[in-house]
Design an enzyme around this catalytic site. Structure first.
Site, PDB file in Angstrom:
ATOM      1  CB  SER A 134      81.361  84.884 -32.549  1.00 22.69           C
ATOM      2  OG  SER A 134      80.145  85.262 -33.172  1.00 22.69           O
ATOM      3  CE1 TYR A 153      83.281  90.111 -33.927  1.00 18.77           C
ATOM      4  CE2 TYR A 153      81.430  88.876 -34.829  1.00 18.77           C
ATOM      5  CZ  TYR A 153      82.192  89.282 -33.746  1.00 18.77           C
ATOM      6  OH  TYR A 153      81.872  88.838 -32.472  1.00 18.77           O
TER       7      TYR A 153
END
Ligand code: NDP
Ligand code: 8X3
Length: 254
Positions: free
Chosen positions: A141, A154
């Protein structure tokens, strides 16, 4: 059987879109996820539409024994044609200051995004090595390249994916296995609904005022990378909506 791709998290978002594009191009599929009714429906749809073979595996990537049992249960004709693993299953849970974080949310992200990816990779890599052919895609990501306020755990989990992609590339180079880290920015899938624990209004607000990436954009990119000649590897790709300049800079229309 030739040309088999195993996709984790094929019940929604990027994984489901990858299933469609690989099937459309004649690939046979091993599709995994926890929501079995979605796997069954997708299998039926893709077989009817494209005349390919589909094997579904219903397991939680966080449970190592279930991962091992599921991979062991793959029929041998699928095994022999397995060329690509797409480590896509993953999630964010919650967004906020680290001092307010919930350990249950942290565990879900670490257990899924890092440990789940490791369990699946460990079980599948021997099959890729045996087939003398292979390509692993890890869904990282932009959160694995940068951190942003409230993204703490995250972001840490996706930084781990970024590191594991580099490490896998080194460990697997002698086997001719390609490793590609895919690092998308904001993409409209079920991601934000999961992150905000079913709060549709908050999830929707993430994608308001700009054109986000769609799952198909990521699937098309993965398919392009997967179909380069044998001697060409694309190692790492950051893919953003045009309106996004960094993890924290999004140009939203007023
Ligand atoms: P979705 O929520 O739409 O899909 C996530 C998929 O992961 C689902 O198929 C889900 O299946 C599966 N999954 C989640 N947890 C588990 C588990 N414990 N065991 C097995 N499967 C699991 O999200 P996206 O498609 O957007 O996300 C896919 C990947 O891309 C994730 O790794 C995410 O972090 C990453 N990503 C997403 C971005 C975005 O903005 N959307 C941007 C950058 C990266 P099921 O619930 O049926 O098990
Ligand atoms: C998902 C993209 O920016 O919400 O990985 O972390 S972001």
């Amino acid at each position: 059987m030739e040309n088999v791709v195993l996709i984790t998290g094929a019940t929604a978002g990027f994984g489901e879109a990858c299933a469609h594009i690989f099937a459309k191009n004649g690939w046979n599929l091993i599709l995994t996820g926890r929501r079995n009714e979605r796997l069954v429906a997708l299998k039926k749809q893709l077989i009817e539409k494209h005349g390919i073979e589909v094997c579904t595996l219903n397991f939680d990537v966080r449970v190592e024994k279930d991962v091992i049992d599921a991979i062991d249960s793959i029929p041998s004709d699928f095994n022999h044609g397995l060329k690509i693993l797409i480590n896509n299953a993953g999630l964010a849970v919650g967004r906020g200051p680290i001092q307010d974080g919930l350990s249950d949310d942290w565990n879900r992200m670490i257990d899924t995004n890092i440990k789940g990816l490791l369990y699946v990779s460990k079980a599948v890599i021997p099959l890729l090595i045996a087939n003398k052919n292979g390509h692993i895609f890890n869904l990282g990501s932009i959160a694995g390249k940068e951190v942003y306020p409230g993204g703490n755990v995250y972001c840490a989990s996706k930084h781990a994916v970024d590191a594991l992609s580099k490490a896998m590339r080194m460990d697997l180079v002698e086997h001719g296995i390609k490793v590609t880290n895919i690092a998308p920015g904001a993409a409209e899938t079920e991601f934000s609904l999961v992150r905000f624990k079913g709060n549709e209004a908050t999830a929707q607000s993430v994608y308001e005022g700009f054109d986000p990436l769609m799952a198909k954009d990521i699937a098309e990119t993965i398919y392009f990378v997967a179909t380069r000649p044998t001697h060409v590897t694309i190692n790492d790709l950051v893919i953003m909506p045009t309106a996004q300049a960094s993890a924290t800079i999004l140009h939203k229309k007023a």
